[in-house]
Scaffold this motif. Structure first.
Motif, PDB file in Angstrom:
ATOM      1  N   GLU A 128       5.788  -7.449 -10.698  1.00  0.00           N
ATOM      2  CA  GLU A 128       6.683  -6.576  -9.927  1.00  0.00           C
ATOM      3  C   GLU A 128       7.147  -5.392 -10.763  1.00  0.00           C
ATOM      4  O   GLU A 128       7.235  -4.273 -10.273  1.00  0.00           O
ATOM      5  CB  GLU A 128       7.881  -7.381  -9.407  1.00  0.00           C
ATOM      6  CG  GLU A 128       7.501  -8.241  -8.197  1.00  0.00           C
ATOM      7  CD  GLU A 128       8.546  -9.272  -7.842  1.00  0.00           C
ATOM      8  OE1 GLU A 128       9.689  -9.181  -8.345  1.00  0.00           O
ATOM      9  OE2 GLU A 128       8.219 -10.191  -7.061  1.00  0.00           O
ATOM     10  N   ARG A 129       7.435  -5.646 -12.036  1.00  0.00           N
ATOM     11  CA  ARG A 129       7.874  -4.556 -12.913  1.00  0.00           C
ATOM     12  C   ARG A 129       6.774  -3.519 -13.133  1.00  0.00           C
ATOM     13  O   ARG A 129       7.044  -2.342 -13.340  1.00  0.00           O
ATOM     14  CB  ARG A 129       8.334  -5.112 -14.252  1.00  0.00           C
ATOM     15  CG  ARG A 129       9.704  -5.758 -14.178  1.00  0.00           C
ATOM     16  CD  ARG A 129      10.055  -6.425 -15.510  1.00  0.00           C
ATOM     17  NE  ARG A 129      11.471  -6.675 -15.622  1.00  0.00           N
ATOM     18  CZ  ARG A 129      12.072  -7.770 -15.161  1.00  0.00           C
ATOM     19  NH1 ARG A 129      11.366  -8.698 -14.552  1.00  0.00           N
ATOM     20  NH2 ARG A 129      13.368  -7.929 -15.293  1.00  0.00           N
ATOM     21  N   LEU A 130       5.522  -3.982 -13.106  1.00  0.00           N
ATOM     22  CA  LEU A 130       4.387  -3.065 -13.325  1.00  0.00           C
ATOM     23  C   LEU A 130       3.808  -2.528 -12.013  1.00  0.00           C
ATOM     24  O   LEU A 130       2.893  -1.707 -12.035  1.00  0.00           O
ATOM     25  CB  LEU A 130       3.278  -3.790 -14.093  1.00  0.00           C
ATOM     26  CG  LEU A 130       3.568  -4.175 -15.541  1.00  0.00           C
ATOM     27  CD1 LEU A 130       2.474  -5.099 -16.066  1.00  0.00           C
ATOM     28  CD2 LEU A 130       3.684  -2.929 -16.407  1.00  0.00           C
ATOM     29  N   ALA A 131       4.312  -3.041 -10.904  1.00  0.00           N
ATOM     30  CA  ALA A 131       3.806  -2.679  -9.568  1.00  0.00           C
ATOM     31  C   ALA A 131       2.318  -2.994  -9.438  1.00  0.00           C
ATOM     32  O   ALA A 131       1.516  -2.170  -8.976  1.00  0.00           O
ATOM     33  CB  ALA A 131       4.070  -1.206  -9.265  1.00  0.00           C
ATOM     34  N   VAL A 132       1.951  -4.195  -9.906  1.00  0.00           N
ATOM     35  CA  VAL A 132       0.571  -4.679  -9.723  1.00  0.00           C
ATOM     36  C   VAL A 132       0.643  -6.092  -9.135  1.00  0.00           C
ATOM     37  O   VAL A 132       1.732  -6.660  -9.007  1.00  0.00           O
ATOM     38  CB  VAL A 132      -0.232  -4.706 -11.057  1.00  0.00           C
ATOM     39  CG1 VAL A 132      -0.388  -3.324 -11.635  1.00  0.00           C
ATOM     40  CG2 VAL A 132       0.418  -5.658 -12.075  1.00  0.00           C
ATOM     41  N   VAL A 184     -10.935   0.650  -0.651  1.00  0.00           N
ATOM     42  CA  VAL A 184     -11.212   1.015  -2.048  1.00  0.00           C
ATOM     43  C   VAL A 184     -10.422   2.273  -2.431  1.00  0.00           C
ATOM     44  O   VAL A 184      -9.911   2.386  -3.549  1.00  0.00           O
ATOM     45  CB  VAL A 184     -12.728   1.209  -2.273  1.00  0.00           C
ATOM     46  CG1 VAL A 184     -13.017   1.742  -3.671  1.00  0.00           C
ATOM     47  CG2 VAL A 184     -13.464  -0.105  -2.057  1.00  0.00           C
ATOM     48  N   ILE A 185     -10.285   3.209  -1.476  1.00  0.00           N
ATOM     49  CA  ILE A 185      -9.551   4.452  -1.768  1.00  0.00           C
ATOM     50  C   ILE A 185      -8.042   4.177  -1.876  1.00  0.00           C
ATOM     51  O   ILE A 185      -7.369   4.691  -2.766  1.00  0.00           O
ATOM     52  CB  ILE A 185      -9.829   5.505  -0.659  1.00  0.00           C
ATOM     53  CG1 ILE A 185     -11.298   5.959  -0.730  1.00  0.00           C
ATOM     54  CG2 ILE A 185      -8.904   6.706  -0.780  1.00  0.00           C
ATOM     55  CD1 ILE A 185     -11.780   6.699   0.500  1.00  0.00           C
ATOM     56  N   GLU A 186      -7.517   3.338  -0.963  1.00  0.00           N
ATOM     57  CA  GLU A 186      -6.062   3.156  -0.882  1.00  0.00           C
ATOM     58  C   GLU A 186      -5.516   2.122  -1.872  1.00  0.00           C
ATOM     59  O   GLU A 186      -4.332   2.180  -2.205  1.00  0.00           O
ATOM     60  CB  GLU A 186      -5.682   2.726   0.552  1.00  0.00           C
ATOM     61  CG  GLU A 186      -5.891   3.818   1.583  1.00  0.00           C
ATOM     62  CD  GLU A 186      -5.697   3.306   3.004  1.00  0.00           C
ATOM     63  OE1 GLU A 186      -5.226   2.177   3.189  1.00  0.00           O
ATOM     64  OE2 GLU A 186      -6.032   4.062   3.934  1.00  0.00           O
ATOM     65  N   ARG A 188      -9.025  -3.680  -7.043  1.00  0.00           N
ATOM     66  CA  ARG A 188     -10.037  -2.693  -6.649  1.00  0.00           C
ATOM     67  C   ARG A 188     -11.342  -2.932  -7.425  1.00  0.00           C
ATOM     68  O   ARG A 188     -12.426  -2.944  -6.848  1.00  0.00           O
ATOM     69  CB  ARG A 188      -9.513  -1.275  -6.904  1.00  0.00           C
ATOM     70  CG  ARG A 188     -10.397  -0.192  -6.297  1.00  0.00           C
ATOM     71  CD  ARG A 188      -9.785   1.175  -6.432  1.00  0.00           C
ATOM     72  NE  ARG A 188      -9.474   1.488  -7.815  1.00  0.00           N
ATOM     73  CZ  ARG A 188      -8.314   1.966  -8.242  1.00  0.00           C
ATOM     74  NH1 ARG A 188      -7.345   2.188  -7.390  1.00  0.00           N
ATOM     75  NH2 ARG A 188      -8.110   2.226  -9.518  1.00  0.00           N
ATOM     76  N   ALA A 189     -11.216  -3.171  -8.727  1.00  0.00           N
ATOM     77  CA  ALA A 189     -12.408  -3.406  -9.555  1.00  0.00           C
ATOM     78  C   ALA A 189     -13.163  -4.645  -9.079  1.00  0.00           C
ATOM     79  O   ALA A 189     -14.395  -4.665  -9.044  1.00  0.00           O
ATOM     80  CB  ALA A 189     -11.997  -3.567 -11.016  1.00  0.00           C
ATOM     81  N   ARG A 190     -12.384  -5.660  -8.683  1.00  0.00           N
ATOM     82  CA  ARG A 190     -13.009  -6.897  -8.205  1.00  0.00           C
ATOM     83  C   ARG A 190     -13.824  -6.640  -6.933  1.00  0.00           C
ATOM     84  O   ARG A 190     -14.949  -7.112  -6.800  1.00  0.00           O
ATOM     85  CB  ARG A 190     -11.888  -7.907  -7.908  1.00  0.00           C
ATOM     86  CG  ARG A 190     -12.167  -9.290  -8.329  1.00  0.00           C
ATOM     87  CD  ARG A 190     -10.955 -10.151  -8.286  1.00  0.00           C
ATOM     88  NE  ARG A 190     -10.270 -10.134  -6.993  1.00  0.00           N
ATOM     89  CZ  ARG A 190      -9.375 -11.040  -6.625  1.00  0.00           C
ATOM     90  NH1 ARG A 190      -9.064 -12.011  -7.454  1.00  0.00           N
ATOM     91  NH2 ARG A 190      -8.782 -10.979  -5.467  1.00  0.00           N
ATOM     92  N   THR A 191     -13.243  -5.843  -6.023  1.00  0.00           N
ATOM     93  CA  THR A 191     -13.944  -5.533  -4.774  1.00  0.00           C
ATOM     94  C   THR A 191     -15.164  -4.651  -5.037  1.00  0.00           C
ATOM     95  O   THR A 191     -16.227  -4.854  -4.441  1.00  0.00           O
ATOM     96  CB  THR A 191     -12.987  -4.835  -3.785  1.00  0.00           C
ATOM     97  OG1 THR A 191     -11.882  -5.709  -3.559  1.00  0.00           O
ATOM     98  CG2 THR A 191     -13.658  -4.520  -2.474  1.00  0.00           C
TER      99      THR A 191
END
Lengths: 63, 200
Positions: free
Chosen positions: A21-25, B133-135, B142-145
Motif C-alpha cells: 500500500e505504501r508503494l502503491a503496488v 497492458v496500457i492501463e 504487467r510484466a507477468r501478463t
C-alpha cells in the motif's frame, strides 16, 4: 539481484500488504521482489529507497 | 515466500469450481446442441446464453480470489468487466449472424457485414487486453501478463505454421481463421501457468 526488503519491512513491523500500500503496488509485487523472482524497475527501486530513506545500493545488491 | 491464508485457499477453490462449472456447462450445452437433443442450430445458439450466465459468478469469484491473493487492481476489475461484456456480445453476435445467414437467403449478399457481428466483440476482447497492458500501473503484474502474451503469440505462430504446412501437404484439414483468437487465449492461459510454475 539480492535485496534486504524483507528485513527492512520486518524492522518496521510492516506486512507485505502494508508495504504494498505504501508503494502503491500489489502484494504479489512485494512478494516477488522480496523473494528475488522479480527485479523492480529503476523508478520503483527509487520509490522503495525513498520509503526506507536509504540509497538503492543499501537495499539492492548484486548476486 | 508467504503461506497461503485459509481465505486465499478458499477463494482459489471457489474460483476454480466456478470455472469448472462454466466449462462443463458450455461443453454439455454444445454437445446437446450438436446432437440436436435440445433444439437445432441456429436458434439453439440462444441456449448458449444459459451456461454463459455462469460467467458472472465465475468472474466475481475470480475477482475475490485476486483480492485475496493480492493481485487485484482497479485495472484488473475493468478488464474482467470488459471481457465479460464482449463475451456476451460475441455469443449474441454469433447467434444472430448464423440465424440471419441460414434463414434469410437475401441476407447472404450481406455476408461480409454478418461476419462482423461476431467479429466486433472479438475486436472488443483484443482491445480490452491491449487496454489492460496500457492501463496497468503495477509493473510486476504487467510484466507477468506480457510474458504470458509472448508465450501465447509464440505458440500461435508455431501452431499456425505447422498446421499450415500439414494442410499444404494434405495431412490435416484447413481450419477456420477465427480459431486464431481462442488458440491465442489458450496460449495466454498456458503462459500464466508456465509463469506460475517458474515462480514468476
Amino acid at each position: 539481484m539480492k535485496n534486504r526488503l524483507r528485513v527492512l519491512r520486518a524492522e518496521r513491523d510492516w506486512s507485505q500488504q502494508d508495504l504494498a500500500e505504501r508503494l502503491a503496488v500489489s502484494r504479489q509485487s512485494v512478494n516477488a521482489i522480496e523473494t528475488g523472482k522479480y527485479d523492480p524497475s529503476l523508478p520503483l527501486a527509487f520509490r522503495i529507497a525513498d520509503l526506507f530513506e536509504m540509497r538503492i545500493e543499501e537495499i539492492f545488491q548484486r548476486d | 515466500m508467504t503461506m497461503a491464508s485459509p481465505a486465499e485457499t478458499a477463494a482459489r477453490r471457489t474460483a476454480g469450481l466456478w470455472a469448472i462449472a462454466f466449462l462443463v456447462a458450455m461443453f454439455a450445452t454444445a454437445w446437446f446442441l450438436k446432437s440436436g437433443k435440445i433444439v437445432a442450430a441456429p436458434w439453439g445458439l440462444a441456449v448458449m446464453i444459459l451456461p454463459m450466465l455462469l460467467l458472472i459468478p465465475m468472474v466475481r469469484a475470480t475477482e475475490r480470489m485476486q483480492r485475496e491473493t493480492g493481485c487485484a487492481s482497479a485495472v484488473v476489475t475493468r478488464y474482467n468487466r470488459r471481457m465479460l461484456v464482449a463475451s456476451f456480445a460475441y455469443v449474441v453476435g454469433l447467434g444472430g449472424a448464423l440465424l440471419l445467414f441460414r434463414q434469410h437467403d437475401a441476407a447472404k449478399s450481406y455476408a461480409a457485414l454478418l461476419a462482423l457481428l461476431p467479429t466486433l466483440p472479438v475486436f472488443g476482447m483484443i482491445w480490452a487486453m491491449a487496454r489492460y497492458v496500457i492501463e496497468e500501473k503495477d509493473e510486476y503484474l504487467r510484466a507477468r501478463t506480457v510474458n504470458a502474451a509472448l508465450i501465447a503469440t509464440g505458440l500461435l505462430l508455431a501452431v499456425a505454421t505447422f498446421w499450415g504446412f500439414l494442410t499444404t501437404f494434405e495431412v490435416a484439414p484447413a481450419v477456420p481463421m477465427w480459431t486464431a483468437v481462442p488458440t491465442w487465449c489458450l496460449g495466454l492461459g498456458l503462459g500464466h501457468l508456465i509463469g506460475k510454475v517458474r515462480g514468476l
